[in-house]
Design a protein around this motif. Sequence first.
Motif, PDB file in Angstrom:
ATOM      1  N   ARG A  31     -12.837   0.646   1.042  1.00 43.25           N
ATOM      2  CA  ARG A  31     -11.716   0.441   1.978  1.00 43.25           C
ATOM      3  C   ARG A  31     -10.798  -0.673   1.490  1.00 43.25           C
ATOM      4  O   ARG A  31      -9.572  -0.532   1.504  1.00 43.25           O
ATOM      5  CB  ARG A  31     -12.223   0.127   3.368  1.00 43.25           C
ATOM      6  CG  ARG A  31     -11.059  -0.223   4.333  1.00 43.25           C
ATOM      7  CD  ARG A  31     -11.516  -0.307   5.735  1.00 43.25           C
ATOM      8  NE  ARG A  31     -11.529   1.064   6.212  1.00 43.25           N
ATOM      9  CZ  ARG A  31     -11.762   1.410   7.454  1.00 43.25           C
ATOM     10  NH1 ARG A  31     -12.036   0.497   8.358  1.00 43.25           N
ATOM     11  NH2 ARG A  31     -11.739   2.661   7.813  1.00 43.25           N
ATOM     12  N   ARG A  34      -8.718   0.551  -1.385  1.00 37.85           N
ATOM     13  CA  ARG A  34      -7.694   1.487  -0.906  1.00 37.85           C
ATOM     14  C   ARG A  34      -6.557   0.730  -0.231  1.00 37.85           C
ATOM     15  O   ARG A  34      -5.376   0.983  -0.485  1.00 37.85           O
ATOM     16  CB  ARG A  34      -8.308   2.498   0.067  1.00 37.85           C
ATOM     17  CG  ARG A  34      -7.281   3.461   0.658  1.00 37.85           C
ATOM     18  CD  ARG A  34      -7.898   4.433   1.639  1.00 37.85           C
ATOM     19  NE  ARG A  34      -8.563   3.829   2.774  1.00 37.85           N
ATOM     20  CZ  ARG A  34      -7.929   3.341   3.841  1.00 37.85           C
ATOM     21  NH1 ARG A  34      -6.609   3.357   3.917  1.00 37.85           N
ATOM     22  NH2 ARG A  34      -8.619   2.832   4.853  1.00 37.85           N
ATOM     23  N   GLN A  35      -6.898  -0.235   0.592  1.00 39.82           N
ATOM     24  CA  GLN A  35      -5.878  -0.993   1.314  1.00 39.82           C
ATOM     25  C   GLN A  35      -5.057  -1.882   0.372  1.00 39.82           C
ATOM     26  O   GLN A  35      -3.862  -2.072   0.606  1.00 39.82           O
ATOM     27  CB  GLN A  35      -6.521  -1.825   2.422  1.00 39.82           C
ATOM     28  CG  GLN A  35      -7.034  -0.949   3.556  1.00 39.82           C
ATOM     29  CD  GLN A  35      -7.766  -1.712   4.630  1.00 39.82           C
ATOM     30  OE1 GLN A  35      -8.313  -2.790   4.397  1.00 39.82           O
ATOM     31  NE2 GLN A  35      -7.806  -1.141   5.829  1.00 39.82           N
ATOM     32  N   ARG A  37      -4.082  -1.050  -2.421  1.00 39.12           N
ATOM     33  CA  ARG A  37      -3.095  -0.133  -3.006  1.00 39.12           C
ATOM     34  C   ARG A  37      -2.113   0.389  -1.955  1.00 39.12           C
ATOM     35  O   ARG A  37      -1.215   1.155  -2.271  1.00 39.12           O
ATOM     36  CB  ARG A  37      -3.804   1.041  -3.680  1.00 39.12           C
ATOM     37  CG  ARG A  37      -4.571   0.625  -4.918  1.00 39.12           C
ATOM     38  CD  ARG A  37      -5.323   1.825  -5.491  1.00 39.12           C
ATOM     39  NE  ARG A  37      -6.039   1.461  -6.684  1.00 39.12           N
ATOM     40  CZ  ARG A  37      -5.556   1.588  -7.921  1.00 39.12           C
ATOM     41  NH1 ARG A  37      -4.356   2.066  -8.106  1.00 39.12           N
ATOM     42  NH2 ARG A  37      -6.286   1.228  -8.952  1.00 39.12           N
ATOM     43  N   TRP A  39      -2.704   2.552   0.309  1.00 39.19           N
ATOM     44  CA  TRP A  39      -2.881   3.993   0.427  1.00 39.19           C
ATOM     45  C   TRP A  39      -3.524   4.323   1.769  1.00 39.19           C
ATOM     46  O   TRP A  39      -4.404   3.613   2.246  1.00 39.19           O
ATOM     47  CB  TRP A  39      -3.786   4.522  -0.688  1.00 39.19           C
ATOM     48  CG  TRP A  39      -3.152   4.564  -2.036  1.00 39.19           C
ATOM     49  CD1 TRP A  39      -1.859   4.303  -2.357  1.00 39.19           C
ATOM     50  CD2 TRP A  39      -3.813   4.885  -3.258  1.00 39.19           C
ATOM     51  NE1 TRP A  39      -1.671   4.444  -3.700  1.00 39.19           N
ATOM     52  CE2 TRP A  39      -2.855   4.806  -4.291  1.00 39.19           C
ATOM     53  CE3 TRP A  39      -5.117   5.231  -3.589  1.00 39.19           C
ATOM     54  CZ2 TRP A  39      -3.149   5.055  -5.610  1.00 39.19           C
ATOM     55  CZ3 TRP A  39      -5.414   5.488  -4.901  1.00 39.19           C
ATOM     56  CH2 TRP A  39      -4.443   5.406  -5.908  1.00 39.19           C
ATOM     57  N   VAL A  44      -5.921   9.356  -0.364  1.00 41.03           N
ATOM     58  CA  VAL A  44      -7.156   9.378  -1.154  1.00 41.03           C
ATOM     59  C   VAL A  44      -7.838  10.742  -1.013  1.00 41.03           C
ATOM     60  O   VAL A  44      -8.254  11.343  -2.003  1.00 41.03           O
ATOM     61  CB  VAL A  44      -8.108   8.239  -0.725  1.00 41.03           C
ATOM     62  CG1 VAL A  44      -9.455   8.354  -1.415  1.00 41.03           C
ATOM     63  CG2 VAL A  44      -7.468   6.882  -1.004  1.00 41.03           C
ATOM     64  N   GLU A  59     -16.189   5.120   4.120  1.00 37.55           N
ATOM     65  CA  GLU A  59     -15.786   3.728   4.310  1.00 37.55           C
ATOM     66  C   GLU A  59     -16.545   3.059   5.454  1.00 37.55           C
ATOM     67  O   GLU A  59     -16.793   1.861   5.412  1.00 37.55           O
ATOM     68  CB  GLU A  59     -14.286   3.635   4.572  1.00 37.55           C
ATOM     69  CG  GLU A  59     -13.442   3.931   3.357  1.00 37.55           C
ATOM     70  CD  GLU A  59     -11.954   3.743   3.615  1.00 37.55           C
ATOM     71  OE1 GLU A  59     -11.560   3.437   4.769  1.00 37.55           O
ATOM     72  OE2 GLU A  59     -11.177   3.894   2.651  1.00 37.55           O
ATOM     73  N   LEU A  77      -9.684   4.583  -7.384  1.00 38.40           N
ATOM     74  CA  LEU A  77      -9.289   3.268  -6.873  1.00 38.40           C
ATOM     75  C   LEU A  77      -9.374   2.166  -7.927  1.00 38.40           C
ATOM     76  O   LEU A  77      -9.142   0.999  -7.622  1.00 38.40           O
ATOM     77  CB  LEU A  77     -10.154   2.903  -5.656  1.00 38.40           C
ATOM     78  CG  LEU A  77      -9.985   3.835  -4.453  1.00 38.40           C
ATOM     79  CD1 LEU A  77     -11.013   3.500  -3.388  1.00 38.40           C
ATOM     80  CD2 LEU A  77      -8.571   3.751  -3.907  1.00 38.40           C
TER      81      LEU A  77
END
Length: 102
Positions: A31, A34-35, A37, A39, A44, A59, A77
Motif C-alpha cells: 500500500r 502504491r500510494q 506512486r 496510484w 494496479v 493490502e 511497484l
Amino acid sequence: MEDAAPRPDDGEPMDEASVGAILASIGAQVRAARQRRHWHLSHVAERLHLSASVVCRLELARREPSVHQLLMVCALLGLRLSEVLRSAEDEVFPLGGTPWTY
C-alpha cells in the motif's frame, strides 16, 4: 513462566497470529509503495489483470496472496520481493543483540 512461542528456526509451524502479522506488514508495504506512486487500486489491478478487491484484500491482509501475485505486485511497484519478505519477517520477529524472547 509461560512457554515461549516457537521461533521460525525452531522447526515448528508458525502460529496464525505471526502469519497474520507478516501478511499485514506485506500489505502495508504494498500500500505504501502504491500510494508513493499516487496510484489508485484500480490502476494496479488493471495493470496486473486482477480485480481491485483482490489488490485491496492483499493490502489489508485479508487474503493469502500467491508467490506469483506477490512477484507481480512487487515488480509493478518497484519493490524487491526478498526485501518485502525480509522486512515483514524482521518486523514480526525482530533480531537484536540478544536471543529472541517472547
